[in-house]
Enzyme design. Structure first.
Site, PDB file in Angstrom:
ATOM      1  CE1 TYR A 410       0.686   0.048   4.409  1.00 23.76           C
ATOM      2  CE2 TYR A 410      -1.602  -0.504   4.768  1.00 23.76           C
ATOM      3  CZ  TYR A 410      -0.345  -0.264   5.271  1.00 23.76           C
ATOM      4  OH  TYR A 410      -0.135  -0.322   6.604  1.00 23.76           O
ATOM      5  CD  GLU A 411       0.058   5.189   2.502  1.00 24.26           C
ATOM      6  OE1 GLU A 411       0.035   6.188   1.756  1.00 24.26           O
ATOM      7  OE2 GLU A 411      -0.694   5.079   3.483  1.00 24.26           O
ATOM      8  N   GLY A 412       1.193   2.974  -2.624  1.00 22.49           N
ATOM      9  CA  GLY A 412       1.964   2.798  -3.865  1.00 22.49           C
ATOM     10  C   GLY A 412       2.883   1.614  -3.678  1.00 22.49           C
TER      11      GLY A 412
END
Lengths: 603, 245
Positions: A410-412
């Site tokens: 997550y968060e890219g």
């Protein structure tokens, strides 16, 4: 500390410039400089985790009591932990950026609750803080800062993950022009189950870009699927959210039409650096538990902490955690200083913060990738130290191992982040914001010239190590410069090469941060008191050089041939030449210190 | 109402305890300090009383400059001001004298502290303070309610509880579950910075004891398993090795 800081003039550096500029130890912030007040905040946060979360980890993860997480969330609000970054005028604490990093760091040890916390305080609250109108801020921020309301962030869709701007959720203006009707489906929404407020990204009519909206649960038209069954962070609510003619007043549009993608990108920048810090609490607690377990577990008649194979693991957990701390708080302070400098120039607060975060987007991506991979390494070795018990769900390692895995996604994803950091660097170089071209040309010229036989005076602490860092930067300029020329427009399709380049950037930033931190620490406490830190620094640098060699070789092989390749390989050899250190002895020294202290003792 | 809570500055319960200088000095190296856990209960109850009935709440510590972070934590938890008596807390009587001197000056209605510290565990200071001030002193108090000038308390006694009523002013040595420990909130921590912390010099030296040396308890030995059919061996071990028979 404040007196030291005020008498030394700090030299500021721009985002990404670490690749071409030298930084002095005095110019970075190190963990050991946190004030008594900041340490008290960190301790309060740790006490909260130890009393409210750790004793109930299993119950939280079971999700059998839906009221449990919201009640812990409310307690976090009572302690002021949910309003750390929110200015005091909006009911928050208005704390500095690096203080908010420290809190994210400690909360990171709270398992699935750290995701609940991060989703609310980061991507849930910050869009309003940074992009909201005064009305929107005063209406929503006090509720979010105190935990009266929980927030979530609805960007990802079933077919729009890493490619977020391709989302299909639509917003249509009603005939009377007073509302937008939002229709669509969002996925992997953290905190959805108990959120009162949704930051929703949708496209208005046939817009190319997303627009963001502040949506209250009470607006209606919101339904959800069951909780997702996940590998880890099981106690964090994650659901699909459906918007079915959800009626949002026009004044709840956040920022301008079609500015949503930019908001998403900028908010993720912050999420990334916070995640870098957010792995640290987990790393420390896993390393500390491993030290304890290795002391208690006996085999062949002795504690397993007496074995070199175990010491190697304990030390390596510490070395990487120490590196991650070093780079996160260095970047955090650079961001904070820039925020302050821009605000001092008269830029409005929110804008100054955004600008500063944008400036250090490369470092934020580095923190995210490095941190999530350090955490993964640490939990993996934690399981290994525990052996069979590591695999048992009755011991804490099994959960830590599962919980850690999401951080690389997550968060890219780390892949997206690696490509982003290279892409952003090249873009900045093209725009002339950072001068890569001249240093790259200088390295290129140096490659075909006679190497200098000057020897470095190594009597000063870290003189040789700093020389190595200088040369590692040349490796990046050599490989990156050549890749940019050879691949030009094709660069983006050569993702493997981009990932190699990203690895060079990450390791250079991390190794340099470690050296500078230890150097500064030695200045504060003396060399004698910093022996384990000096050992960790030498080990980290050794490993960074090895990783850089491999990544550079892979990249060189991918786009060069013949003589050119030979010249580059020779250059690589020249620039990665470093004295061999006895990593076995150094790691033993670090591990013995950890065993003596009974924990991860470096922060 | 004026409340005084006396705070000790003690090693965290997980600290490794070592001594230096021929076992006469405690080795502070690498030790993390906390508010004495029993004092922390006393403080938590005082904060509750302050919130319910309104009161001024002062915290006091007898210690050197290094104890100030501990006092500031007490301020963060909810005390209004702090006093540090600038001296190493030499022994219980010395500490009690200092507390009594401050209390005589300032006139507190309620003086709370832990039933004992967790470093030297003397458990005597509350009694001495009561004596020095001519006030009742009750310990260990696990429940404390104030009704007017009357204080209703529950004490732990062997095998049960004792209910005690007394009038203010009084001294109480507290223990759980008198209140729940309070974690300082962020706002409290930020405001602690601006609350007054006064340093006063100790009154005349009143040391009546002298520590000659410390010894650590022997390291935990290994477990010896005796076969169930070999009771004779068990008796021999208990007699000759454990020396308990």
């Amino acid at each position: 500390m404040s007196t030291i800081m005020s008498t030394i003039t700090k030299t500021s550096i721009n985002g990404g410039e670490f690749l071409v500029k030298e930084t002095e130890a005095k110019d970075i912030f190190i963990f050991e400089e946190f004030t008594e007040e900041q340490k008290m905040m960190a301790q309060a946060c740790q006490d909260f985790i130890d009393t409210e979360i750790h004793p109930r980890s299993e119950e939280i993860d079971s999700m059998k009591h839906p009221e449990l997480v919201p009640s812990i969330f409310k307690k976090a609000g009572d302690l002021g932990l949910l309003g750390i970054a929110v200015p005091e005028e909006f009911g928050g604490m208005g704390m500095s950026f690096n203080s908010s990093m420290l809190i994210a760091d400690i909360i990171g040890g709270a398992g699935s609750f750290s995701t609940t916390y991060g989703a609310h305080t980061g991507i849930g609250t910050l869009p309003i803080l940074y992009y909201g109108t005064e009305d929107q801020k005063s209406k929503y921020l006090p509720k979010l800062a105190t935990g009266e309301w929980a927030a979530c962030y609805c960007l990802t869709e079933p077919d729009a993950g890493s490619d977020a701007n391709s989302g299909k959720t639509k917003a249509t203006l009603t005939e009377d022009g007073k509302h937008y009707l939002i229709n669509g489906q969002k996925m992997w929404i953290s905190n959805a189950g108990f959120a009162d407020l949704f930051i929703v990204f949708a496209k208005i009519e046939n817009d190319k870009n997303l627009t963001a909206f502040i949506v209250e649960k009470g607006f209606g038209g919101i339904t959800m699927n069951e909780e997702e069954k996940k590998m880890g962070i099981k106690g964090s609510s994650t659901r699909q959210v459906f918007f079915n003619d959800c009626k949002v007043p026009v004044e709840n549009m956040l920022s301008d039409r079609q500015n949503g993608f930019k908001i998403a990108v900028n908010i993720l920048n912050i999420g990334r650096i916070k995640l870098g810090a957010g792995v640290l609490g987990g790393c420390r607690s896993v390393a500390s538990m491993s030290v304890k377990y290795a002391g208690e577990r006996k085999q062949f008649g002795v504690s397993i902490n007496s074995f070199g194979a175990i010491k190697q693991k304990l030390a390596e957990m510490a070395v990487r955690t120490y590196a991650c701390e070093s780079l996160c708080y260095r970047a955090g302070q650079d961001i904070e200083d820039r925020m302050d400098a821009l605000a001092a120039e008269g830029m409005p607060d929110a804008q100054a913060k955004l600008k500063a975060l944008e400036e250090f987007a490369i470092e934020a991506a580095i923190a995210k990738v490095h941190g999530s991979e350090v955490l993964d390494y640490v939990v993996d070795q934690g399981v290994q130290v525990y052996g069979g018990m590591g695999y048992s769900a009755d011991a804490p390692m099994e959960r830590a191992y599962r919980d850690a895995r999401i951080s690389r996604i997550y968060e890219g994803t780390n892949e997206i982040n690696r490509m982003l950091m290279v892409g952003m660097l090249l873009k900045r170089a093209m725009k002339g914001e950072i001068n890569l071209f001249e240093p790259a040309m200088a390295v290129s010229a140096e490659l075909t010239s006679v190497p200098s036989f000057e020897t470095v005076d190594t009597s000063e602490l870290f003189a040789a190590e700093k020389e190595t860092i200088k040369k590692l930067k040349k490796v990046f300029l050599m490989v990156g410069g050549k890749a940019a020329m050879a691949l030009a427009d094709k660069m983006e399709s050569e993702q493997e090469v981009m990932m190699n380049l990203a690895d060079l950037m990450i390791e250079i930033y991390a190794a340099e941060s470690v050296i500078l931190r230890t150097e500064k620490l030695v200045g504060m406490r003396g060399e004698e008191a910093c022996q384990p830190q000096i050992a960790m620094t030498q080990v980290y640098l050794f490993e960074a050089v090895e990783k850089i060699q491999t990544a550079a070789k892979e990249a060189i092989a991918a786009f060069t041939k013949g003589d050119e390749q030979k010249v580059m390989l020779m250059g690589l050899k020249r620039y990665t030449k470093a004295d061999l250190v006895n990593t076995k002895e150094l790691r033993r020294q670090v591990a013995d210190y950890m065993i003596e202290k009974g924990k991860y003792p470096f922060s | 109402m004026k409340i005084l809570v006396c705070i000790t500055h003690v090693p965290d319960t997980t600290s490794k305890i070592q001594f230096t200088e021929n076992n006469t000095k405690f080795d502070k190296n690498g030790v993390q300090y906390i508010i004495g856990p029993y004092d922390d209960y006393a403080l938590a109850r005082a904060v509750e009383i302050k919130e319910q009935l309104g009161a001024s709440l002062t915290v006091l510590n007898v210690g050197e400059a290094e104890t100030e972070p501990t006092l500031r934590k007490a301020l963060a938890i909810g005390a209004d001001d702090a006093i540090r008596v600038n001296s190493f807390p030499k022994d219980s009587f010395f500490v009690a004298k200092q507390i009594a001197a401050i209390a005589k000056q300032n006139g507190y209605d309620l003086i709370l502290m832990g039933r004992e510290s967790i470093d030297f565990n003397g458990g005597m200071v509350h009694g001495m303070v009561g004596e020095l001030l001519g006030m009742p002193s009750i310990s260990p108090v696990m429940k404390l309610e104030i009704e007017g000038d009357k204080v209703k308390m529950a004490r732990e006694i062997e095998g049960g509880k004792e209910y005690v009523d007394a009038k203010l002013p009084l001294v109480a040595g507290c223990q759980e579950p008198i209140a729940e420990w309070k974690i300082p909130n962020m706002r409290g921590i930020m405001s602690a910075r601006t609350k007054p912390l006064v340093v006063v010099e100790p009154t005349a030296d009143a040391v009546v004891t002298d520590v000659t040396s410390f010894i650590l308890p022997p390291a935990k030995g290994t477990v010896k398993l005796v076969d169930k059919d070999n009771v004779g061996e068990l008796v021999r071990l208990l007699k000759n090795e454990a020396k308990v028979l």
